[in-house]
Design a protein around this motif. Structure first.
Motif, PDB file in Angstrom:
ATOM      1  N   GLY A  12       0.811  -1.225   0.000  1.00 24.06           N
ATOM      2  CA  GLY A  12       0.000   0.000   0.000  1.00 24.06           C
ATOM      3  C   GLY A  12       0.835   1.261   0.000  1.00 24.06           C
ATOM      4  N   ALA A  13       0.611   2.097  -1.042  1.00 20.02           N
ATOM      5  CA  ALA A  13       1.335   3.378  -1.123  1.00 20.02           C
ATOM      6  C   ALA A  13       0.403   4.539  -0.839  1.00 20.02           C
ATOM      7  CB  ALA A  13       1.990   3.518  -2.495  1.00 20.02           C
ATOM      8  N   GLY A  14      -0.329   4.442   0.290  1.00 24.44           N
ATOM      9  CA  GLY A  14      -1.033   5.602   0.836  1.00 24.44           C
ATOM     10  C   GLY A  14      -0.022   6.372   1.678  1.00 24.44           C
ATOM     11  N   HIS A  36      -1.693  -1.450  -5.116  1.00 28.46           N
ATOM     12  CA  HIS A  36      -2.707  -2.070  -5.964  1.00 28.46           C
ATOM     13  C   HIS A  36      -3.201  -1.099  -7.044  1.00 28.46           C
ATOM     14  CE1 HIS A  36      -7.090  -3.758  -6.046  1.00 28.46           C
ATOM     15  NE2 HIS A  36      -6.469  -3.944  -7.174  1.00 28.46           N
ATOM     16  N   GLY A  37      -3.462   0.146  -6.645  1.00 27.56           N
ATOM     17  CA  GLY A  37      -4.025   1.144  -7.576  1.00 27.56           C
ATOM     18  C   GLY A  37      -3.032   1.524  -8.672  1.00 27.56           C
ATOM     19  N   ALA A  60      -8.275  18.497   4.677  1.00 28.09           N
ATOM     20  CA  ALA A  60      -7.576  19.651   5.245  1.00 28.09           C
ATOM     21  C   ALA A  60      -6.355  19.167   6.021  1.00 28.09           C
ATOM     22  CB  ALA A  60      -8.508  20.397   6.198  1.00 28.09           C
ATOM     23  N   VAL A 219      -1.398  -7.344  -3.996  1.00 24.83           N
ATOM     24  CA  VAL A 219      -0.919  -8.450  -3.159  1.00 24.83           C
ATOM     25  C   VAL A 219      -2.111  -9.348  -2.828  1.00 24.83           C
ATOM     26  CG1 VAL A 219       0.095  -9.034  -0.913  1.00 24.83           C
ATOM     27  CG2 VAL A 219       0.973  -7.080  -2.218  1.00 24.83           C
ATOM     28  N   THR A 247      -0.143  -1.849   5.017  1.00 24.92           N
ATOM     29  CA  THR A 247      -0.903  -0.638   5.356  1.00 24.92           C
ATOM     30  C   THR A 247      -2.327  -0.748   4.819  1.00 24.92           C
ATOM     31  OG1 THR A 247      -0.295   0.625   3.376  1.00 24.92           O
ATOM     32  CG2 THR A 247       1.228   0.749   5.250  1.00 24.92           C
ATOM     33  N   LEU A 256      -5.313 -11.414   3.822  1.00 21.98           N
ATOM     34  CA  LEU A 256      -4.064 -11.675   3.090  1.00 21.98           C
ATOM     35  C   LEU A 256      -3.189 -12.680   3.831  1.00 21.98           C
ATOM     36  CD1 LEU A 256      -3.073  -8.056   1.946  1.00 21.98           C
ATOM     37  CD2 LEU A 256      -4.035  -9.874   0.535  1.00 21.98           C
ATOM     38  N   PHE A 325     -20.463  16.964   2.663  1.00 24.08           N
ATOM     39  CA  PHE A 325     -20.105  15.701   3.317  1.00 24.08           C
ATOM     40  C   PHE A 325     -21.116  15.373   4.412  1.00 24.08           C
ATOM     41  CE2 PHE A 325     -17.379  13.209   6.254  1.00 24.08           C
ATOM     42  CZ  PHE A 325     -16.938  12.246   5.348  1.00 24.08           C
ATOM     43  N   ILE A 367     -17.362   6.034   2.079  1.00 22.99           N
ATOM     44  CA  ILE A 367     -15.908   5.959   2.002  1.00 22.99           C
ATOM     45  C   ILE A 367     -15.347   5.941   3.425  1.00 22.99           C
ATOM     46  CG2 ILE A 367     -15.849   8.491   1.582  1.00 22.99           C
ATOM     47  CD1 ILE A 367     -13.255   6.598  -0.120  1.00 22.99           C
ATOM     48  N   ASP A 403      -4.066   4.741   9.223  1.00 23.51           N
ATOM     49  CA  ASP A 403      -4.750   5.769  10.031  1.00 23.51           C
ATOM     50  C   ASP A 403      -5.600   5.197  11.156  1.00 23.51           C
ATOM     51  OD1 ASP A 403      -6.786   4.674   8.519  1.00 23.51           O
ATOM     52  OD2 ASP A 403      -7.452   6.570   7.650  1.00 23.51           O
ATOM     53  N   ALA A 412      -5.166  11.605   8.705  1.00 22.16           N
ATOM     54  CA  ALA A 412      -3.896  11.487   7.973  1.00 22.16           C
ATOM     55  C   ALA A 412      -2.705  11.584   8.916  1.00 22.16           C
ATOM     56  CB  ALA A 412      -3.825  12.579   6.916  1.00 22.16           C
ATOM     57  N   ASP A 413      -2.820  12.429   9.951  1.00 19.49           N
ATOM     58  CA  ASP A 413      -1.701  12.549  10.895  1.00 19.49           C
ATOM     59  C   ASP A 413      -1.382  11.191  11.530  1.00 19.49           C
ATOM     60  OD1 ASP A 413      -1.362  15.227  10.437  1.00 19.49           O
ATOM     61  OD2 ASP A 413      -2.549  15.888  12.143  1.00 19.49           O
TER      62      ASP A 413
HETATM   63  C1  LIG Z   1     -13.690  11.736   2.645  1.00 24.08           C
HETATM   64  C2  LIG Z   1     -12.425  11.806   3.407  1.00 24.08           C
HETATM   65  C3  LIG Z   1     -12.037  13.001   4.014  1.00 24.08           C
HETATM   66  C4  LIG Z   1     -10.845  13.065   4.747  1.00 24.08           C
HETATM   67  N1  LIG Z   1     -10.451  14.261   5.277  1.00 24.08           N
HETATM   68  C5  LIG Z   1      -9.294  14.348   5.954  1.00 24.08           C
HETATM   69  C6  LIG Z   1      -8.837  15.593   6.455  1.00 24.08           C
HETATM   70  O1  LIG Z   1      -9.448  16.633   6.257  1.00 24.08           O
HETATM   71  N2  LIG Z   1      -7.675  15.629   7.157  1.00 24.08           N
HETATM   72  C7  LIG Z   1      -6.954  14.502   7.391  1.00 24.08           C
HETATM   73  O2  LIG Z   1      -5.913  14.599   8.050  1.00 24.08           O
HETATM   74  N3  LIG Z   1      -7.350  13.302   6.924  1.00 24.08           N
HETATM   75  C8  LIG Z   1      -8.501  13.205   6.203  1.00 24.08           C
HETATM   76  N4  LIG Z   1      -8.912  12.006   5.694  1.00 24.08           N
HETATM   77  C9  LIG Z   1      -8.164  10.806   6.056  1.00 24.08           C
HETATM   78  C10 LIG Z   1      -6.956  10.528   5.174  1.00 24.08           C
HETATM   79  O3  LIG Z   1      -7.274  10.596   3.813  1.00 24.08           O
HETATM   80  C11 LIG Z   1      -6.503   9.117   5.527  1.00 24.08           C
HETATM   81  O4  LIG Z   1      -6.322   9.030   6.923  1.00 24.08           O
HETATM   82  C12 LIG Z   1      -5.187   8.711   4.881  1.00 24.08           C
HETATM   83  O5  LIG Z   1      -5.169   9.026   3.520  1.00 24.08           O
HETATM   84  C13 LIG Z   1      -5.016   7.211   5.113  1.00 24.08           C
HETATM   85  O6  LIG Z   1      -3.744   6.781   4.653  1.00 24.08           O
HETATM   86  P1  LIG Z   1      -3.337   5.252   4.834  1.00 24.08           P
HETATM   87  O7  LIG Z   1      -2.018   5.102   4.212  1.00 24.08           O
HETATM   88  O8  LIG Z   1      -3.504   4.850   6.259  1.00 24.08           O
HETATM   89  O9  LIG Z   1      -4.448   4.406   4.061  1.00 24.08           O
HETATM   90  P2  LIG Z   1      -4.851   4.355   2.509  1.00 24.08           P
HETATM   91  O10 LIG Z   1      -4.825   5.696   1.904  1.00 24.08           O
HETATM   92  O11 LIG Z   1      -6.140   3.603   2.456  1.00 24.08           O
HETATM   93  O12 LIG Z   1      -3.698   3.499   1.858  1.00 24.08           O
HETATM   94  C14 LIG Z   1      -3.689   2.089   1.821  1.00 24.08           C
HETATM   95  C15 LIG Z   1      -3.214   1.682   0.433  1.00 24.08           C
HETATM   96  O13 LIG Z   1      -3.089   0.273   0.397  1.00 24.08           O
HETATM   97  C16 LIG Z   1      -3.452  -0.164  -0.887  1.00 24.08           C
HETATM   98  N5  LIG Z   1      -3.800  -1.586  -0.809  1.00 24.08           N
HETATM   99  C17 LIG Z   1      -4.798  -2.155  -0.095  1.00 24.08           C
HETATM  100  N6  LIG Z   1      -4.796  -3.483  -0.289  1.00 24.08           N
HETATM  101  C18 LIG Z   1      -3.779  -3.751  -1.126  1.00 24.08           C
HETATM  102  C19 LIG Z   1      -3.281  -4.961  -1.714  1.00 24.08           C
HETATM  103  N7  LIG Z   1      -3.849  -6.144  -1.472  1.00 24.08           N
HETATM  104  N8  LIG Z   1      -2.202  -4.882  -2.523  1.00 24.08           N
HETATM  105  C20 LIG Z   1      -1.589  -3.684  -2.794  1.00 24.08           C
HETATM  106  N9  LIG Z   1      -2.049  -2.522  -2.291  1.00 24.08           N
HETATM  107  C21 LIG Z   1      -3.123  -2.557  -1.458  1.00 24.08           C
HETATM  108  C22 LIG Z   1      -4.644   0.706  -1.241  1.00 24.08           C
HETATM  109  O14 LIG Z   1      -4.875   0.745  -2.646  1.00 24.08           O
HETATM  110  C23 LIG Z   1      -4.190   2.055  -0.672  1.00 24.08           C
HETATM  111  O15 LIG Z   1      -3.531   2.830  -1.644  1.00 24.08           O
HETATM  112  C24 LIG Z   1     -10.067  11.905   4.932  1.00 24.08           C
HETATM  113  C25 LIG Z   1     -10.452  10.708   4.314  1.00 24.08           C
HETATM  114  C26 LIG Z   1     -11.599  10.659   3.543  1.00 24.08           C
HETATM  115  C27 LIG Z   1     -11.974   9.384   2.871  1.00 24.08           C
END
Ligand SMILES: Cc1cc2nc3c(=O)[nH]c(=O)nc-3n(C[C@H](O)[C@H](O)[C@H](O)COP(=O)(O)OP(=O)(O)OC[C@H]3O[C@@H](n4cnc5c(N)ncnc54)[C@H](O)[C@@H]3O)c2cc1C
Length: 442
Positions: A12-14, A36-37, A60, A219, A247, A256, A325, A367, A403, A412-413
């Protein structure tokens, strides 16, 4: 089976995966990051539609948040505008000004005199209150003792939803809400051209320090334990690795790893409740009612913001990007269709005639805003246990981040912090394996 053996394979590249990749690769580890994306970013990605940049729902950056500090540490400086205070507070009867200052509260027609006094006392008190002192209470329990007036209580609930993006006062820890509310008082930024710019900068940084970042790689299985682990991809490729950092959400990682319900991952999945929202992202040729750029509903869990009032999100300067929202409650089952109607009616109320100005729109009915609500129980466990939830002790070599992890941050923090913390933990563990191995040889 690919010949190369990686030190760490990250799924996961979030934000969490990218952050961990940079810390691990810059410490000299061989890092493979699989997404994955078709692009980087996960839920922090941005779509460009008709010259307008749409984040996945309203996003934000907290000015004083741990995420921004981590980005600076990694050499990434988001280009953003700071949100100016002001907007509307909508009730069933009327649209009021949003009372965000003592003066605004005093002249607000939304509250009785008694409620104004109560709110003024509350808002002054909580800006200084130590959040840890109320962590053992749910928001509802704490609010019950702290505020009596109905509208005053609803107003604080609206501010709590705004700061935490959640609508589960009966579960969320009051300490988490207060900490996040205090953080939001420091101000927020909207990022120019969307969060994808931050994601891409992190991706470039990861590549610069030697991480191998690949998109379009799903994966499908995680096998083995440290140091003989395998990650299988959807195309059948098997990747050899010493450690795996997932992640993906806890429930996806559970699948998995083909874990047992009684395993640590199984127990974690039972404990972690995702937080969902319904997002309507809209781009218009112009704003029908330019005086209203931000609004909250007092009685309903609705949010509205014109993000392009603060950030550059459109190629044409007249165009605007709005986010509407609904914070979904963990208890209630809601209808996607009805939620969309509610969001559109809220927009009708604030920006009548918006449909005539429509460039593009996107509706995300459910979402995950965060993959785990910081409930009272999870916050207590995080304080008491020495081994964090991110270290899967019954599967050595498997680590988690995202997160959903309970740390002092949210959203996000929390993703950035968990990515940094787990990278530090893996580096320390690898170092101790190395000293044990060299010690044994001596
Ligand atoms: C509507 C909305 C509003 C938000 N507003 C805010 C805000 O104002 N401020 C803030 O701080 N945060 C906000 N957030 C939260 C923030 O976007 C998330 O907390 C953060 O992006 C999460 O990052 P992550 O890396 O934990 O997870 P993700 O972004 O979900 O990353 C996980 C990654 O893993 C990948 N993955 C999953 N399974 C597999 C697999 N089997 N093989 C390969 N890859 C895989 C996914 O494709 C994904 O890219 C908001 C979220 C949403 C949805």
């Amino acid at each position: 089976m690919e010949k190369k053996k990686w030190d760490i394979t990250i799924i996961g590249a979030g934000l969490a995966g990218l952050t961990a990749a940079v810390y691990l690769a810059q410490a000299g580890k061989q890092v493979l990051l699989l997404e994955h994306g078709s692009r980087l970013g996960g839920r922090a990605a941005t779509d460009e539609q008709n010259g307008c940049f749409l984040n996945i729902g309203p996003h934000a950056v907290y000015k004083n948040g741990a995420g921004l500090q981590i980005l600076h540490e990694l050499g990434v400086a988001p280009s953003a505008g700071e949100l100016k205070l002001g907007g509307r507070l909508v009730t069933e009867e009327k649209i009021h000004d949003l009372p965000l200052t003592a003066f605004g509260l005093l002249k607000s027609g939304c509250f009785s005199f008694k409620e104004k006094a109560e709110l003024a006392r509350l808002l002054t008190k909580i800006s200084k209150l130590n959040p840890q002192s109320v962590e053992h209470l749910t928001l509802q329990e704490w609010l019950h003792g702290a505020v009596k007036g109905k509208n005053a209580r609803n107003f604080f609930l609206a501010l709590a939803r705004l700061s935490t993006y959640s609508n589960s006062p009966m579960q969320i820890s009051a300490g988490t809400v207060l900490r996040q509310y205090q953080l939001s008082l420091g101000g927020v930024y909207y990022v120019h051209e969307g969060w994808q710019t931050v994601v891409n900068a992190l991706g470039e940084r990861a590549a610069q320090v030697g991480a191998n970042v690949q998109t379009g790689k799903k994966v499908t299985a995680i096998r083995g334990t440290h140091p003989e682990m395998t990650v299988q991809l959807a195309d059948g490729t098997e990747i050899a690795t010493r450690n795996v950092l997932s992640t993906a959400s806890p429930s996806k990682t559970f699948e998995l790893a083909d874990a047992k319900p009684t395993s640590q991952l199984g127990v974690l999945c039972d404990r972690v409740t995702p937080v969902y929202g319904a997002a309507l992202d809209v781009a218009l040729r112009r704003l029908p009612n330019p005086g209203t750029n931000f609004a909250l509903h007092l009685e309903r869990p609705y949010y509205f913001s014109n993000h392009s009032h603060t950030a550059r999100l459109t190629q044409n300067r007249n165009h605007v990007v709005l986010h509407i929202f609904k914070y979904l409650s963990a208890q209630e089952e809601t209808s996607a269709k009805r939620n969309r109607q509610e969001l559109e009616s809220f927009l009708d109320q604030l920006q009548p005639g918006w449909r005539n100005e429509l460039i593009t729109s996107r509706y995300l009915p459910r979402i995950a805003v965060t993959n785990g609500l910081p409930t009272v129980e999870r916050v207590r466990n995080a304080r008491q246990t020495e081994v964090p939830e991110t270290v899967v002790s019954d599967c050595p070599g498997l680590y988690l981040a995202g997160d959903w992890v309970v740390n002092e941050s949210l959203l996000a923090d929390a993703a950035y912090v968990s990515g940094k913390e787990i990278a530090t933990h893996i580096l320390r563990t690898e170092m101790s394996h190395l000293s044990l191995a060299t010690g044994a040889r001596c």
